[in-house]
Each structure stands twice: as C-alpha cells, then as structure tokens.
Design a protein around this motif. Structure first.
Motif, short mmCIF file in Angstrom:
data_model
loop_
_atom_site.label_atom_id
_atom_site.label_comp_id
_atom_site.label_asym_id
_atom_site.label_seq_id
_atom_site.Cartn_x
_atom_site.Cartn_y
_atom_site.Cartn_z
N GLU A 1 0.84 -1.19 0.00
CA GLU A 1 0.00 0.00 0.00
C GLU A 1 0.88 1.25 0.00
OE1 GLU A 1 -2.58 -0.09 3.34
OE2 GLU A 1 -3.93 -1.61 2.49
N ARG A 2 0.48 2.25 -0.77
CA ARG A 2 1.13 3.56 -0.86
C ARG A 2 2.46 3.51 -1.59
NH1 ARG A 2 0.09 2.61 4.14
NH2 ARG A 2 2.28 2.72 4.78
N TYR A 3 2.93 2.33 -1.99
CA TYR A 3 4.19 2.22 -2.72
C TYR A 3 3.99 1.31 -3.95
CZ TYR A 3 6.34 4.37 1.36
OH TYR A 3 6.66 5.24 2.37
N PRO A 4 3.38 1.85 -5.01
CA PRO A 4 3.12 1.03 -6.21
C PRO A 4 4.42 0.45 -6.78
CG PRO A 4 1.97 3.14 -6.33
CD PRO A 4 2.90 3.23 -5.16
N GLY A 5 4.33 -0.80 -7.22
CA GLY A 5 5.50 -1.45 -7.80
C GLY A 5 6.44 -2.06 -6.79
N ASP B 1 3.11 -4.48 10.54
CA ASP B 1 2.59 -4.43 9.17
C ASP B 1 2.37 -2.98 8.77
OD1 ASP B 1 1.36 -4.69 6.74
OD2 ASP B 1 -0.35 -5.85 7.45
N TYR B 2 3.34 -2.41 8.06
CA TYR B 2 3.26 -1.02 7.64
C TYR B 2 2.75 -0.87 6.20
CZ TYR B 2 6.70 -1.10 11.42
OH TYR B 2 7.35 -1.34 12.59
N TYR B 3 2.61 -1.96 5.47
CA TYR B 3 2.37 -1.87 4.03
C TYR B 3 1.14 -2.62 3.56
CZ TYR B 3 7.19 -0.20 4.25
OH TYR B 3 8.33 0.49 4.56
N GLY B 4 0.19 -2.85 4.45
CA GLY B 4 -1.06 -3.49 4.05
C GLY B 4 -0.91 -4.95 3.66
N LEU B 5 -0.03 -5.67 4.33
CA LEU B 5 0.12 -7.10 4.05
C LEU B 5 -1.14 -7.86 4.47
CD1 LEU B 5 3.81 -7.74 5.21
CD2 LEU B 5 2.97 -6.88 3.02
N ASN B 6 -1.75 -7.41 5.56
CA ASN B 6 -3.01 -8.00 6.04
C ASN B 6 -2.89 -9.52 6.19
OD1 ASN B 6 -4.30 -5.45 6.03
ND2 ASN B 6 -4.71 -5.65 3.84
N LEU B 7 -1.97 -9.92 7.05
CA LEU B 7 -1.75 -11.35 7.28
C LEU B 7 -3.01 -12.00 7.86
CD1 LEU B 7 1.13 -9.86 7.37
CD2 LEU B 7 1.89 -12.00 8.34
N PRO B 8 -3.17 -13.32 7.69
CA PRO B 8 -2.16 -14.27 7.21
C PRO B 8 -2.00 -14.26 5.68
CG PRO B 8 -4.19 -15.43 7.67
CD PRO B 8 -4.40 -14.00 8.12
N LEU B 9 -0.77 -14.61 5.26
CA LEU B 9 -0.48 -14.86 3.86
C LEU B 9 -0.42 -16.37 3.64
CD1 LEU B 9 2.27 -12.15 3.29
CD2 LEU B 9 -0.20 -11.97 2.88
N ARG B 10 -0.16 -16.76 2.43
CA ARG B 10 -0.21 -18.19 2.10
C ARG B 10 0.77 -19.01 2.94
NH1 ARG B 10 -0.20 -20.08 -4.10
NH2 ARG B 10 -2.43 -19.60 -3.84
N GLU B 11 1.97 -18.49 3.17
CA GLU B 11 2.98 -19.27 3.91
C GLU B 11 3.45 -18.58 5.18
OE1 GLU B 11 6.07 -20.02 1.13
OE2 GLU B 11 4.91 -21.45 -0.03
N ALA B 12 2.78 -17.51 5.57
CA ALA B 12 3.17 -16.79 6.78
C ALA B 12 1.91 -16.35 7.51
CB ALA B 12 4.03 -15.58 6.43
N GLY B 13 1.75 -16.83 8.73
CA GLY B 13 0.53 -16.55 9.46
C GLY B 13 0.55 -15.30 10.30
N SER B 14 1.75 -14.77 10.59
CA SER B 14 1.84 -13.65 11.51
C SER B 14 3.08 -12.82 11.23
CB SER B 14 1.90 -14.16 12.96
OG SER B 14 3.13 -14.85 13.18
#
Length: 354
Positions: A95-99, A139-152
């Motif tokens: 988020e806020r950093y396209p690319g 989480d500063y970049y909108g990762l919004n965990l959990p991800l596929r291989e990382a829960g936290s």
C-alpha cells in the motif's frame, strides 16, 4: 569542514553541487546502489565518510530497469518463487508504494539468494557497505496477514532476523558493513544491539513518527540507547522538509546529549530524500563530554569541552523548563547566550563555547 550529518539521498539523480556540499558537510551518506560514481567521488574526497548503498530486505520493485537494483533480488529473478502471496494466490503489492512487492523473507532460499547477490555486488564496490531498508517490526504496508505461507508478523520478523545475521556476517567477511533500518526496536529488548552488530543501525523515526506526531517522554527515552551503537548509529528525526523546522535542533540536541557526537544525524520530511538538509549546528564539534547526561524530569542537558546541549522531551505545553546555561556559550548566529534559557516541550538547543 565536516560535522555529524547523515546524507540520506536515495531519490532523484544527484547533482555535482550536492556532491560538493556533501563532501564538505556530512559524516555518512546513503545512496542508491547504481550511484557508483558519486560513491567513489565521496570516498576519494572524504575517505573518513561512511558511504552506504540502499538495499531493501523485504521487497522487490517492478519498475527498476537494472542492471543494479535497490532490492537484493530483482523482480525478474524473483519470478514465481519468492513473491509473497495472499491465501487466494495474488501477489502482495505494498500500500502507498506502487510497484513494491513483498518477498518471502521466511524462505531460506530467498535469504540465501539475497545474501549471495548483495555480497557479490559489494565485494569490489566503492561503497563501505549496505543500508538494509525495511527490517520491519509490524505491518506497515497493508500485508493483512495471514499470507499463504506466513501466518503472523512474528514469522516475518524471524525471517528478517535470519536474513540480517546472514547478510551481516557475509558482508563483514568481505570488509563491508551492514546497517539495517531497524523498525521499532524499542518494542523488543536486544533487537537493536543484535541487528546493529554488523556495522550499525538506522533509526528512521527517531523521537517521532511525523513533524506533528512526536513521541511521549517514555517512548522517546526508550529509544535513546540507539545513540550509543553498536557501530554507526544513523538517527533521522521527522520534519516538514524545512531545515528551520524546530524538530531539526530538537533531535540534534538529543543526538549530542545521548550519543556524545557518535554516529550520524539527519532531519528530513517524509520520504524526502532528494536534498542536502543542513543547519549550521550540524557542522559543530562540541568536543568531549564533561559530564554524564543531566536529568531533571524529562528534561536533559550535557556540557562538553566545546559546547552544551539541552532537550525537553515533555509533550504537555505547560511543561516549559528553565535551564541554567554554562558560562561563555554562543548560539548559531554567534550571539552570547545568557545564564538561563527556557525550553518549550519538544524543543532542543545546541550551543557552542565562544
């Protein structure tokens, strides 16, 4: 002339005038990895300057043409394997950093490639080492965990911890340093010292998050040990981009009181890494400390052989503090300072001996 300043400069192309200014006024510099000519010129003119190249630990950037990259693993090299993915399979763009695309820092294969790539690139480079950005804590970049291989976020932090130690050891073996941008180390005892042990640490939000969102006294004082190392501590205080902003001298005073002139200091606007930020006091050498930091509540001061500094960490507007000034002090204009001064909350003062 050279002072205690840090030139955080990974924005627009560098001008010759900026190189001239930096060589005269800064102790440390952070440049983009492709700015090899600028790095070589700074090292030739100022062998004592620490010149670092920027590398991101956590992301790759799809907009960079190469052949040198601000990430340790390029977008093309990452291909399918090392892109973090949401549980639905999509790649994770910040988020806020396209690319900017999140990498699988929890993957030992990704970490090994990052270390191999960066160590090979730096081995015969004019750079003294790497400023490794995005050694994140939260989480500063909108990762919004959990991800596929990382829960936290704890799993991301574990991966970054392993990457910092692997990269730091490898770079040290080829005579280079690693200076991570260690986010929110105050929240995890020992994190700053561990991650800074390969050459130093960078605190991008020292004393506050923004020009108007400065930390309360307890949070501020939890950051102060960062000023004493290990290695090169680069401490950046937020301003609105104007060198006359009061935060510039607020942070500089704290830098001297708690670091005694060690490390390097900068004050910039948010992501404003295109300019040569400077105030006259940045060039001063206050000399050796004559005492330990002197505390009065959340107001601190310290006298040096060549000057004096004071800072008021209080945030309540009613908590102004009247401080006794050692005799013979002058301000940045060369004017004598009286026997006392009053510091408002979130203000600092640096004086030198006449």
């Amino acid at each position: 002339m050279s002072g205690v300043g840090a030139w955080i400069r990974y924005g627009d192309p560098i001008s010759a005038a900026q190189i001239d200014f930096a060589a005269e006024h800064y102790r440390a510099a952070i440049l983009q990895p492709w700015e090899l000519e600028a790095a070589a010129e700074l090292k030739e003119r100022r062998p004592d300057m620490t010149v670092l190249c920027y590398k991101c630990l956590s992301s790759t950037r799809s907009y960079e043409p190469g052949p040198l990259y601000s990430s340790g693993v390029s977008y093309a090299e990452a291909d399918q394997e090392w892109f973090a993915r949401r549980t639905t399979g999509e790649r994770v763009e910040w988020e806020r950093y396209p690319g900017h695309w999140q990498m699988t820092v929890w993957s030992s294969d990704y970490r090994a490639r990052w270390v191999d790539n960066v160590t090979a690139e730096l081995t015969d480079s004019p750079f003294d080492g790497v400023m490794a950005d995005n050694d994140v804590f939260d989480d500063y970049y909108g990762l919004n965990l959990p991800l596929r291989e990382a829960g936290s976020m704890a799993e991301l932090r574990e991966g970054l911890d392993a990457l910092v130690h692997a990269a730091g050891g490898a770079l040290n073996e080829v005579g280079k340093v690693l200076v991570p941008n260690i986010a929110e180390s105050r929240r995890q005892p020992g994190r700053w010292d561990a991650h800074a042990s390969y050459g130093g640490g960078f605190e991008e939000v020292w004393l506050g998050y923004s020009p108007t969102d400065l930390f309360d006294p307890d949070t501020t004082e939890a950051q102060l040990p960062q000023a004493t190392g290990p290695g090169l501590s680069i401490l950046r205080v937020p301003t609105d981009g104007n060198d006359d902003h009061p935060n510039f001298r607020y942070g500089l005073a704290a830098f001297w009181i708690f670091g005694a002139g060690r490390g390097a200091y900068s004050a910039t606007g948010h992501d404003d890494y295109n300019h040569t930020q400077h105030v006259a006091e940045l060039d001063w050498d206050l000399g050796a400390p004559l005492q330990d930091p002197v505390r009065r509540g959340h107001t601190w001061s310290r006298e040096f052989t060549g000057g004096w500094a004071a800072v008021n960490f209080n945030r309540d507007g009613r908590r102004r503090r009247r401080l006794k000034v050692p005799p013979g002090m002058i301000d940045a204009h060369g004017d004598p300072v009286g026997s006392h001064l009053v510091l408002a909350p979130h203000r600092g003062q640096v004086l030198r001996r006449a």
